[in-house]
Design an enzyme around this catalytic site. Structure first.
Site, PDB file in Angstrom:
ATOM      1  CG  ASP A  68      -0.330  -0.444   2.496  1.00  0.00           C
ATOM      2  OD1 ASP A  68       0.916  -0.430   2.576  1.00  0.00           O
ATOM      3  OD2 ASP A  68      -1.056  -0.795   3.439  1.00  0.00           O
ATOM      4  CG  ASN A 136      -9.047  -1.283  12.004  1.00  0.00           C
ATOM      5  OD1 ASN A 136      -8.142  -1.962  11.533  1.00  0.00           O
ATOM      6  ND2 ASN A 136      -9.512  -0.196  11.401  1.00  0.00           N
ATOM      7  CG  HIS A 138      -6.034  -2.220   8.928  1.00  0.00           C
ATOM      8  ND1 HIS A 138      -6.083  -0.874   9.208  1.00  0.00           N
ATOM      9  CD2 HIS A 138      -4.748  -2.577   9.162  1.00  0.00           C
ATOM     10  CE1 HIS A 138      -4.895  -0.456   9.579  1.00  0.00           C
ATOM     11  NE2 HIS A 138      -4.064  -1.470   9.566  1.00  0.00           N
ATOM     12  CD  GLU A 143      -8.858   1.089   7.732  1.00  0.00           C
ATOM     13  OE1 GLU A 143      -8.823   0.159   8.562  1.00  0.00           O
ATOM     14  OE2 GLU A 143      -8.285   2.180   7.911  1.00  0.00           O
TER      15      GLU A 143
HETATM   16  P1  PGA Z   1       2.120  -1.456  12.567  1.00  0.00           P
HETATM   17  O1  PGA Z   1       0.926  -1.435  11.544  1.00  0.00           O
HETATM   18  O2  PGA Z   1       3.075  -2.527  12.087  1.00  0.00           O
HETATM   19  O3  PGA Z   1       2.751  -0.091  12.490  1.00  0.00           O
HETATM   20  O4  PGA Z   1       1.550  -1.782  13.896  1.00  0.00           O
HETATM   21  C1  PGA Z   1       0.353  -2.641  11.140  1.00  0.00           C
HETATM   22  C2  PGA Z   1      -0.867  -2.374  10.313  1.00  0.00           C
HETATM   23  O5  PGA Z   1      -1.599  -1.406  10.591  1.00  0.00           O
HETATM   24  O6  PGA Z   1      -1.121  -3.149   9.386  1.00  0.00           O
END
Ligand code: PGA
Length: 244
Positions: A68, A136, A138, A143
């Site tokens: 992404d 959450n 995702h 999302e």
């Molecule tokens: P993070 O993000 O590795 O910074 O915790 C993970 C994500 O949101 O997929």
């Protein structure tokens, strides 16, 4: 099917993750790597760099495809995912940058760029996909509510995701982009093997729902239950609700 690996610490989680990556990169010199940003995979990338520097592995003939990118951030912005990948991995290994792919968050025709990205993934099957998970549930920027059959698409980020990422933008949610381009769940599911990493208590409930919850777009990561080859590696805090 999800196979669980329990690590005590973040460092151990990263080393276990690297053992899976190493297996692929040593047996397939032309592998396609699916890569992720965020704080979670940084330890894994450090392991990859260490072994490269020790002369054990080479990424010279490999291709990478990232999950992404934010929309509207200049590529050279320190928090763009292109910058993240250059700084945390690509600048330190021998992969040819021309063979590293990150979605274009600045495309004039985003819809076309998204379709092209999915087509590129389809024609370059990912051997091993690294994933984190959001608090959450995702994966990438898919999302809650994202259809399981989505391909690469434009998303509006949830407030929770922007809050979680504000730490990278001087703690100011207003500086966090509102939109991103993300590989869809269908693209992610096409990877031959998926390694999902989770560290810290903030991920514990999402990890529980991914592993034991009903498979539903409300927890996008739950789709992984239907993939044939997923390894979920958790540290102690993220694995709090998991049976040993
Ligand atoms: P993070 O993000 O590795 O910074 O915790 C993970 C994500 O949101 O997929």
């Amino acid at each position: 099917m999800i196979v669980l690996k329990h690590a005590k610490t973040y460092e151990e989680m990263s080393k276990i993750a690297y053992s899976f990556v190493k297996e692929v990169v040593t047996t397939s010199p032309n592998a396609t790597l699916g890569l992720a940003t965020g704080s979670t995979p940084i330890g894994l990338y450090k392991e990859m760099i260490k072994d490269y520097q020790a002369g054990v592995v080479s990424y010279k003939n490999m291709l990478s495809i990232n999950l992404d990118e934010y929309v509207g951030l200049p590529v050279e912005h320190p928090e763009s995912y292109r910058s993240f990948m250059n700084n945390n991995l690509f600048n330190h290994i021998d992969i040819d940058k021309a063979n590293t792919n990150v979605p274009n968050g600045l495309a004039e025709d985003i819809e076309k760029a998204c379709k092209d990205y999915s087509a590129f993934i389809a024609s370059h099957p990912i051997d091993i996909q690294i994933l984190g998970i959001g608090g959450n549930g995702h994966i990438a920027f898919n999302e809650p509510g994202t259809p399981f059959d989505a391909i690469t698409h434009l998303v509006e980020l949830k407030e929770k995701t922007r809050q979680d990422n504000a730490r990278f933008f001087d703690g100011d949610i207003n500086k966090v982009p509102t939109h991103a381009v993300t590989m869809g769940l269908k693209d992610i599911m096409s990877a031959k093997q998926i390694i999902l990493l989770a560290s810290g208590a903030g991920k514990a409930e999402a990890v529980r729902d991914m592993v034991y919850g009903k498979m539903s777009p409300e927890c996008p990561a739950s789709i992984l239950q239907s993939h044939p080859n997923v390894i979920v590696i958790v540290d102690e805090a993220a694995g709090y609700y998991l049976k040993a």
